[in-house]
Design a protein around this motif. Structure first.
Motif, short mmCIF file in Angstrom:
data_model
loop_
_atom_site.label_atom_id
_atom_site.label_comp_id
_atom_site.label_asym_id
_atom_site.label_seq_id
_atom_site.Cartn_x
_atom_site.Cartn_y
_atom_site.Cartn_z
N ASN A 288 0.83 -1.21 0.00
CA ASN A 288 0.00 0.00 0.00
C ASN A 288 0.86 1.26 0.00
O ASN A 288 0.50 2.27 -0.59
CB ASN A 288 -0.89 0.03 1.26
N THR A 289 1.98 1.17 0.71
CA THR A 289 2.88 2.33 0.78
C THR A 289 3.41 2.66 -0.61
O THR A 289 3.45 3.82 -1.02
CB THR A 289 4.05 2.02 1.73
N VAL A 290 3.80 1.61 -1.32
CA VAL A 290 4.33 1.81 -2.68
C VAL A 290 3.24 2.40 -3.57
O VAL A 290 3.47 3.33 -4.34
CB VAL A 290 4.84 0.48 -3.26
N GLU A 291 2.02 1.87 -3.43
CA GLU A 291 0.94 2.35 -4.29
C GLU A 291 0.52 3.77 -3.94
O GLU A 291 0.08 4.54 -4.80
CB GLU A 291 -0.27 1.40 -4.17
N ALA A 292 0.66 4.13 -2.65
CA ALA A 292 0.25 5.48 -2.23
C ALA A 292 1.30 6.53 -2.58
O ALA A 292 1.00 7.72 -2.67
CB ALA A 292 0.00 5.49 -0.72
N LEU A 293 2.52 6.09 -2.76
CA LEU A 293 3.65 7.03 -2.92
C LEU A 293 3.48 8.03 -4.06
O LEU A 293 3.67 9.24 -3.85
CB LEU A 293 4.96 6.23 -3.05
N PRO A 294 3.09 7.60 -5.27
CA PRO A 294 2.96 8.60 -6.35
C PRO A 294 1.95 9.69 -6.01
O PRO A 294 2.21 10.88 -6.24
CB PRO A 294 2.47 7.76 -7.55
N GLU A 295 0.83 9.31 -5.42
CA GLU A 295 -0.21 10.30 -5.07
C GLU A 295 0.31 11.26 -4.00
O GLU A 295 0.07 12.47 -4.06
CB GLU A 295 -1.45 9.54 -4.56
N ILE A 296 1.03 10.71 -3.02
CA ILE A 296 1.59 11.55 -1.96
C ILE A 296 2.55 12.59 -2.56
O ILE A 296 2.47 13.78 -2.28
CB ILE A 296 2.33 10.68 -0.91
N ILE A 297 3.42 12.11 -3.43
CA ILE A 297 4.40 13.02 -4.04
C ILE A 297 3.71 14.07 -4.91
O ILE A 297 3.97 15.27 -4.80
CB ILE A 297 5.44 12.22 -4.88
N LYS A 298 2.78 13.61 -5.75
CA LYS A 298 2.10 14.54 -6.66
C LYS A 298 1.36 15.63 -5.87
O LYS A 298 1.43 16.80 -6.21
CB LYS A 298 1.09 13.78 -7.53
N THR A 299 0.66 15.20 -4.81
CA THR A 299 -0.11 16.18 -4.03
C THR A 299 0.80 17.19 -3.36
O THR A 299 0.53 18.39 -3.38
CB THR A 299 -0.95 15.44 -2.95
N ILE A 300 1.89 16.73 -2.79
CA ILE A 300 2.81 17.66 -2.12
C ILE A 300 3.49 18.57 -3.14
O ILE A 300 3.66 19.77 -2.91
CB ILE A 300 3.85 16.90 -1.26
N GLN A 301 3.85 18.00 -4.29
CA GLN A 301 4.47 18.84 -5.32
C GLN A 301 3.49 19.90 -5.83
O GLN A 301 3.90 20.96 -6.30
CB GLN A 301 4.96 17.97 -6.49
N GLY A 302 2.20 19.60 -5.69
CA GLY A 302 1.18 20.57 -6.11
C GLY A 302 0.96 21.68 -5.09
O GLY A 302 0.30 22.67 -5.39
N MET A 303 1.49 21.51 -3.87
CA MET A 303 1.36 22.56 -2.86
C MET A 303 2.41 23.64 -3.14
O MET A 303 3.48 23.34 -3.65
CB MET A 303 1.61 22.00 -1.45
N GLU A 304 2.10 24.86 -2.72
CA GLU A 304 3.04 25.94 -2.97
C GLU A 304 4.24 25.85 -2.04
O GLU A 304 4.12 25.46 -0.88
CB GLU A 304 2.36 27.30 -2.73
N ASN A 305 5.39 26.23 -2.57
CA ASN A 305 6.62 26.35 -1.76
C ASN A 305 6.98 25.09 -0.98
O ASN A 305 7.28 25.16 0.20
CB ASN A 305 6.50 27.53 -0.79
N THR A 306 6.90 23.98 -1.64
CA THR A 306 7.36 22.75 -0.99
C THR A 306 8.55 22.19 -1.77
O THR A 306 8.64 22.37 -2.98
CB THR A 306 6.26 21.67 -0.94
N GLU A 307 9.40 21.53 -1.06
CA GLU A 307 10.60 20.99 -1.70
C GLU A 307 10.95 19.65 -1.06
O GLU A 307 11.04 19.55 0.16
CB GLU A 307 11.76 21.98 -1.52
N PHE A 308 11.13 18.63 -1.89
CA PHE A 308 11.56 17.32 -1.38
C PHE A 308 13.07 17.28 -1.29
O PHE A 308 13.76 17.68 -2.23
CB PHE A 308 11.10 16.21 -2.33
N LEU A 309 13.56 16.80 -0.17
CA LEU A 309 15.02 16.74 0.01
C LEU A 309 15.41 15.47 0.75
O LEU A 309 14.62 14.96 1.56
CB LEU A 309 15.49 17.94 0.85
N PRO A 310 16.63 14.99 0.51
CA PRO A 310 17.13 13.90 1.36
C PRO A 310 17.69 14.54 2.64
O PRO A 310 18.09 15.70 2.61
CB PRO A 310 18.25 13.29 0.51
N ILE A 311 17.73 13.79 3.72
CA ILE A 311 18.32 14.34 4.95
C ILE A 311 19.84 14.47 4.75
O ILE A 311 20.49 13.56 4.25
CB ILE A 311 18.01 13.43 6.16
N THR A 312 20.35 15.64 5.12
CA THR A 312 21.80 15.87 5.01
C THR A 312 22.31 16.47 6.32
O THR A 312 21.54 16.64 7.27
CB THR A 312 22.13 16.87 3.87
#
Ligand code: ZN
Length: 398
Positions: free
Chosen positions: A362-386
């Motif tokens: 389910n996590t794998v199947e939900a992942l594209p929707e999670i990413i798309k929705t967050i990318q659709g929000m203003e001023n959001t950025e995905f990053l790896p922890i550094t």
């Protein structure tokens, strides 16, 4: 099928045969028989070989998935799983209540006490609210608030100061809003909501799918992995690194009875994984996530000792402030998505807990929707922890 071709072929061969002399006929017959015998053996043999290869591949996949699941059952028993989730959430939710109260106090001194009372009322319903997004359900009344106040360092948007009772509807409306008249730390915020997807417990037979999805959407994430020595996983560790994701540690064995039995046991497990990852990928990881989080109460060793040891080793540990909830049996794909999306507007730095395991499809199947929705929000950025990522911890012993 057109039967005229073999009929014409046979007729032409017969005509050719009748025109031959006796010796040639014998040689021709001998060749024809040998060819027929060879073909009759070869064709079924080829079919058998192809079928055998396909069968073998599907068996390997099945075996891998079964081993994956067996590994999780052995290392991550049902009771421990439940405990990990509940304990971490308890501290995390208690911290939310305190932060909500603190922000409320800034705006309207005196109201915070009432809010705390309200929160403890809600806490009576904690068990029944278990299906909700973890960060939304209130903390348990017996959580030491002072502990949480001293240790939790992640920040929270003041718009969510209804905190303990926050609803998904409100969160949705607040998505993309920016803080307006907040305290000192708000002034330092640059307006970018940073999203850190983190995957615990891998690698597994799901890792490649997760990596494919991250690649497709151009997202870099963080994998808190365990030690799996089977050669099947070697290229997966390598691919995590090669794809530009951060490789973090999550204990070699993930067995609480070993990792948390003593400081020695913890050290041995930690260095075994660190060395194993270095040999597998060339990366000397300096990032850690405690199995069960830093707020777990499973450990027989004081967690402060373990945290101090990590600090001595120059290793930084992270917990999370949003849990997708895939460690709770029966959570649907829609719930996973909702759990994450409703949590995002609450933090400037969102460290999202997900799991990379064979039984977490389910996590794998939900992942594209999670990413798309967050990318659709203003001023959001995905990053790896550094090294520069803001620390997010349930308990901080610095
Ligand atoms: Zn874990």
């Amino acid at each position: 099928m057109d039967f005229r071709v073999p009929v014409l072929y046979t007729l032409s061969m017969l005509s050719f045969y009748t025109k031959m002399d006796k010796n040639k006929r014998i040689r021709f017959l001998r060749k024809a028989i040998l060819t027929a015998v060879a073909l009759s053996c070869l064709i079924p043999t080829c079919i058998c070989v192809i079928l055998a290869i396909r069968y073998d591949r599907s068996q390997t996949r099945l075996k891998q998935a079964s081993e994956d699941i067996a590994w999780y059952r052995e290392h991550y028993g049902e009771k421990e799983l439940e405990q990990e989730d509940t304990v971490a959430r308890k501290f995390f939710d208690a911290a939310n209540v305190v932060l909500a109260a603190e922000s409320e106090e800034k705006e309207e001194p005196g109201k915070a006490d009432a809010d705390k009372e309200k929160s403890s009322d809600v806490s009576d319903d904690t068990m029944t609210e278990d299906e909700k997004e973890p960060s939304e359900s209130s903390g348990e009344g017996d959580s030491p608030e002072t502990d949480a106040k001293e240790t939790v360092v992640y920040e929270k948007d003041p718009e969510d100061d209804d905190g303990a009772e926050g609803t998904e509807g409100n969160d949705g409306e607040e998505a993309g809003e920016t803080p307006a008249d907040e305290g000192a730390d708000k002034e330092e915020w640059d307006g970018i909501r940073r999203i850190y997807l983190t995957f615990d417990d891998g690698p597994s037979s799901s890792t490649s799918d997760i990596l494919d999805i991250l690649d497709e959407y151009g997202v870099k994430a963080t994998f808190f992995v365990t030690g799996k020595e089977d050669s099947y996983y070697q290229p997966i560790y390598k691919r995590i690194v090669d794809d530009g994701h951060t490789l973090g540690m999550h204990s070699f064995s993930h067995k609480y009875s070993e990792v948390y039995a003593s400081l020695d046991g913890f050290q041995t497990d930690l260095h075994k994984l660190q060395t194993f990852l270095y040999e597998s990928t060339g990366v000397w990881s300096k990032l850690y996530r405690f199995p069960g989080g830093s707020s777990n109460t499973v450990s027989k060793v004081d967690m402060e000792k373990l945290a101090k040891y990590l600090e001595l080793e120059g290793i930084v540990y992270y917990d999370w402030n949003i849990a997708c909830g895939d460690d709770r049996a029966g959570t649907t794909m829609d719930q996973l998505i909702s759990n994450v999306i409703s949590g995002v507007p609450r933090y400037h730095s969102c460290v999202i807990l997900m799991h990379d395991a064979a039984d977490k499809k389910n996590t794998v199947e939900a992942l594209p929707e999670i990413i798309k929705t967050i990318q659709g929000m203003e001023n959001t950025e995905f990053l790896p922890i550094t090294d520069t990522t803001e620390i997010v911890r349930h308990r901080d012993y610095r």
